[in-house]
Design a protein around this motif. Structure first.
Motif, short mmCIF file in Angstrom:
data_model
loop_
_atom_site.label_atom_id
_atom_site.label_comp_id
_atom_site.label_asym_id
_atom_site.label_seq_id
_atom_site.Cartn_x
_atom_site.Cartn_y
_atom_site.Cartn_z
N ALA A 19 -1.45 13.32 1.69
CA ALA A 19 -1.21 12.39 2.79
C ALA A 19 -0.44 13.13 3.88
O ALA A 19 0.09 14.23 3.64
CB ALA A 19 -0.41 11.19 2.29
N PRO A 20 -0.37 12.57 5.09
CA PRO A 20 0.44 13.21 6.15
C PRO A 20 1.86 13.46 5.64
O PRO A 20 2.42 12.63 4.91
CB PRO A 20 0.43 12.16 7.27
N PRO A 21 2.46 14.62 5.99
CA PRO A 21 3.76 15.02 5.42
C PRO A 21 4.85 13.94 5.48
O PRO A 21 5.52 13.69 4.48
CB PRO A 21 4.15 16.24 6.27
N GLU A 58 -0.92 0.20 -1.95
CA GLU A 58 -2.10 0.72 -2.65
C GLU A 58 -3.37 0.46 -1.85
O GLU A 58 -4.23 1.34 -1.71
CB GLU A 58 -2.20 0.06 -4.03
N HIS A 59 -3.49 -0.74 -1.29
CA HIS A 59 -4.67 -1.08 -0.50
C HIS A 59 -4.81 -0.17 0.72
O HIS A 59 -5.91 0.33 1.02
CB HIS A 59 -4.58 -2.55 -0.06
N THR A 60 -3.70 0.07 1.42
CA THR A 60 -3.74 0.93 2.61
C THR A 60 -4.10 2.36 2.26
O THR A 60 -4.91 3.00 2.95
CB THR A 60 -2.38 0.90 3.33
N LEU A 61 -3.53 2.88 1.18
CA LEU A 61 -3.84 4.25 0.77
C LEU A 61 -5.30 4.40 0.36
O LEU A 61 -5.96 5.40 0.68
CB LEU A 61 -2.92 4.67 -0.38
N MET A 62 -5.82 3.41 -0.35
CA MET A 62 -7.22 3.46 -0.75
C MET A 62 -8.14 3.36 0.46
O MET A 62 -9.21 3.99 0.51
CB MET A 62 -7.52 2.34 -1.76
N GLN A 63 -7.72 2.60 1.46
CA GLN A 63 -8.49 2.50 2.70
C GLN A 63 -8.49 3.84 3.43
O GLN A 63 -9.51 4.27 3.99
CB GLN A 63 -7.90 1.41 3.59
N ARG A 173 -0.33 4.72 22.27
CA ARG A 173 -1.15 4.82 21.06
C ARG A 173 -1.54 3.45 20.49
O ARG A 173 -2.12 3.37 19.42
CB ARG A 173 -0.41 5.63 20.00
N ILE A 174 -1.22 2.39 21.21
CA ILE A 174 -1.51 1.03 20.75
C ILE A 174 -2.48 0.38 21.71
O ILE A 174 -2.34 0.49 22.94
CB ILE A 174 -0.22 0.19 20.66
N GLY A 219 -8.32 1.13 13.82
CA GLY A 219 -7.64 2.37 13.47
C GLY A 219 -6.45 2.11 12.58
O GLY A 219 -5.71 1.16 12.81
N GLY A 220 -6.27 2.91 11.55
CA GLY A 220 -5.24 2.63 10.58
C GLY A 220 -4.11 3.63 10.53
O GLY A 220 -3.28 3.58 9.63
N VAL A 221 -4.05 4.56 11.49
CA VAL A 221 -3.03 5.62 11.43
C VAL A 221 -1.63 5.04 11.61
O VAL A 221 -0.72 5.28 10.81
CB VAL A 221 -3.30 6.69 12.51
N LEU A 222 -1.45 4.25 12.66
CA LEU A 222 -0.13 3.66 12.90
C LEU A 222 0.25 2.70 11.77
O LEU A 222 1.41 2.67 11.34
CB LEU A 222 -0.11 2.93 14.24
#
Length: 234
Positions: A19-21, A58-63, A173-174, A219-222
């Motif tokens: 994952a991102p650091p 868990e849901h966000t990480l799996m996404q 970024r939004i 987008g799910g980065v933020l």
């Protein structure tokens, strides 16, 4: 303890999950709250020691996995028996220090009973054994469910969330359609953070609203970056 981020591959077993650091650092930081007997059992494990994340994380990480690789695997934190044994030894050392300190003050507890004077001596002492809030770990936790309750507020998470949202808004970024809504929620968080007595019920409700907005935005980065802070506040 610091866990290792893993993904449960149904064919090859657990594999490293990258994952991102900044996000990985937050996710892998783990607070132990098991009793010593439970930890002693965990330290004897030969099948691995794992902790699963709350359902929303868990849901966000799996996404994130699905968007990056087109596959979905359940994320988890892996720990070594050496780490668990280290916690046990630390507890033993602190209890020994406590006992020796009491002995030096004349508190012996002969036959596991204490005189009134010994009880008064102990009541005048203050011993701090560290923070015991956080998650739970277990052996081979492929199908287990655990619940826990935390009280109080996490000012560090609140400050980090405010900074993250402020930077994202300032840097554009939004998306425009949700920017005004997030700015209003951000103003609420900033007001509570500046208050000498923050109202955590308001902070929790605002965090829930922000989470819903970010999850619905494209987008799910933020959302992924904010999720650890939001989870700490919810």
């Amino acid at each position: 303890m610091q866990g290792q981020l893993m993904a449960e591959n149904p064919i090859n077993g657990p594999i490293p999950f990258f994952a991102p650091p900044d996000m990985a650092e937050l996710l892998s930081d783990f607070e132990v709250r098991q009793s010593v007997p439970e930890l002693m059992q965990l330290a004897q494990s030969t099948t691995g020691i794992y902790s699963h994340f709350p359902a929303n994380i868990e849901h966000t990480l799996m996404q994130m996995m699905r968007e990056a690789n087109g596959v979905t695997m359940r994320p988890a934190l892996r720990f070594s028996t050496v780490q668990v044994q280290g916690v046990i030894e630390k507890v033993r050392s602190r209890v020994l220090e406590w006992a020796l300190d009491l002995e030096a003050k004349g508190v012996l507890g002969e036959g596991m009973t204490f005189t009134q004077q010994e009880k008064q001596t102990v009541q005048q002492q203050h011993y701090h054994f560290g923070d015991v809030s956080g998650s739970q770990i277990q052996i081979g936790s492929n199908s287990s469910n655990q619940t826990q309750t935390q009280t109080g507020g996490d000012m560090a998470a609140l400050s980090a969330l405010i900074e993250l949202l402020r930077d994202a808004i300032q840097q554009g970024r939004i998306e425009a359609e949700v920017r005004d809504e997030l700015q209003a929620e951000l103003a609420t968080l900033q007001a509570q953070a500046a208050s000498p007595k923050p109202k955590w019920a308001i902070i929790k409700a605002t965090a829930g609203s922000i989470k819903a907005v970010l999850e619905n935005a494209a987008g799910g980065v933020l959302a992924a970056q904010a999720l650890p802070y939001l989870t700490a506040l919810l």
